[in-house]
Design an enzyme around this catalytic site. Structure first.
Site, PDB file in Angstrom:
ATOM      1  N   HIS A 107      79.076  -4.830  29.727  1.00  0.00           N
ATOM      2  CA  HIS A 107      79.977  -5.900  30.191  1.00  0.00           C
ATOM      3  C   HIS A 107      81.240  -5.308  30.780  1.00  0.00           C
ATOM      4  O   HIS A 107      81.644  -4.201  30.433  1.00  0.00           O
ATOM      5  CB  HIS A 107      80.327  -6.899  29.094  1.00  0.00           C
ATOM      6  N   HIS A 154      90.217 -10.167  18.379  1.00  0.00           N
ATOM      7  CA  HIS A 154      88.848 -10.648  18.176  1.00  0.00           C
ATOM      8  C   HIS A 154      87.846  -9.503  18.061  1.00  0.00           C
ATOM      9  O   HIS A 154      86.741  -9.700  17.570  1.00  0.00           O
ATOM     10  CB  HIS A 154      88.445 -11.593  19.324  1.00  0.00           C
TER      11      HIS A 154
END
Ligand SMILES: O=C(O)/C=C/c1cccc(O)c1O
Ligand SMILES: [Fe+2]
EC number: 1.13.11.16
Length: 321
Positions: free
Chosen positions: A189, A123
């Site tokens: 993140h 992804h």
């Protein structure tokens, strides 16, 4: 400020975070509206720009690259997406000859680069292509460049990312092709990507030796990452918080092109301040460095939301020259 419009521009930059949890984990309505709007604006800008070539910088999450052999960067002359989470599987439309020509150009400039004739991507590459061109990834020709953002000590340093981007830029200077450079990933993140410090030898083995997960293993991983997103959204203390201040500073540097200043950031501070996967933001740095530095480019799309349930300081930025 560049005087071009999107339609007359020759080179464009798109920085776009990814999160495989988009569509899987709940998101507050105003955040969802903001992200949908940002992605739609990026898609419209990209289609108006109508690139003849895409250079796509993306990371991997132990689907294509493993610790048995982990290059800092790798150009693919053929690439296939594995189809993890909700991202599509299948071949990318790779510009094979241009990919090899870029590798030769970089080698001639003494920027040693790995080449894969059969690259597997996840992804980290396919989500951007899916959002911009649909599930079939029916894109203009792409040169995919992998960047290791998970396995130390082989994560490229900031200055090296800038040097790679400049090398890509000088390659593109020779081509009469309207080119879009995409950096996929970041910003702050820290999803639960295992490292070689993991106490379980089976996990260390899984991220070392190239293998294809079973359907059941894929589902388990998806559930584990979804649960981590929910934990972050609920403020569980074992998850590293997002850092919107760091993210906005990063986007400001992309906007101004003051990349030397950005490169002064210490490597240790990236993980400490913004989470281990904030190194993915360096895909933006490579891509942005192929456009003029110290120049404020036209920036018709800029959006940002910190979204814990997606484990993403989610930024989108389109600029052109
Ligand atoms: O599948 C993985 O290991 C990583 C998932 C993830 C989650 C949130 C943001 C990201 O950039 C990711 O790659
Ligand atoms: Fe990622």
């Amino acid at each position: 400020m560049s005087g071009s419009t999107i339609a007359t521009a020759r080179r464009a930059f798109l920085g776009m975070s990814h999160s495989p949890l988009l569509g899987l984990n709940p998101v507050a309505e105003d955040d969802q509206i903001a992200i949908d709007k940002a992605i739609a604006a990026a898609r419209a800008a990209v289609h108006e720009f109508a690139p003849e070539l895409i250079v796509l910088l993306g990371p991997d999450h132990y689907n294509g690259f493993f610790n048995e052999l982990m290059p800092p960067f790798c150009i693919g002359s053929q690439a296939t997406a594995v189809g993890d989470y909700l991202s599509p599987a299948g071949p990318l439309n790779v510009a094979a000859e241009l990919a090899i020509a870029l590798a030769e150009h970089l080698m001639d400039r003494h920027f040693d680069i790995a080449v894969s004739r059969r690259m597997l991507v996840d992804h980290g590459f396919s989500q951007a292509l899916q959002f911009l061109w649909g599930d079939e990834m029916d894109t203009p020709p792409v040169i995919p460049i992998f960047m290791n953002a998970v396995a130390q000590p082989g994560i490229a340093r900031m200055a090296r990312c800038k040097a790679l981007g400049e090398g890509v830029g000088s390659f593109l200077d020779q081509l009469p092709l309207r080119t879009l450079l995409i950096g996929s990933g970041g910003l702050s993140h820290e999803p639960p990507v295992p490292t070689l410090a993991h106490p379980d030898p089976a996990v260390r083995e899984r991220i070392t030796v190239r293998s294809t997960p079973t359907e059941q293993e894929r589902e388990l991983k998806t559930e584990r990452v979804k649960a981590a997103g929910l934990a972050l959204a609920h403020g569980d203390s074992w998850m590293k918080p997002l850092n919107p201040e760091w993210d906005l500073q990063w986007m400001d540097a992309m906007a101004s092109g003051q990349l030397d200043g950005l490169c002064a950031m210490s490597e240790a501070s990236i993980g400490a301040m913004a989470g281990n996967s904030a190194h993915e933001s360096k895909t933006w740095l490579v891509a942005r460095s192929a456009l003029p530095a110290n120049t404020r480019l036209s920036c018709p799309v800029r959006a940002y939301r910190a979204i814990p349930s997606l484990i993403a300081g989610y930024g989108v930025m389109f600029m052109h020259h």
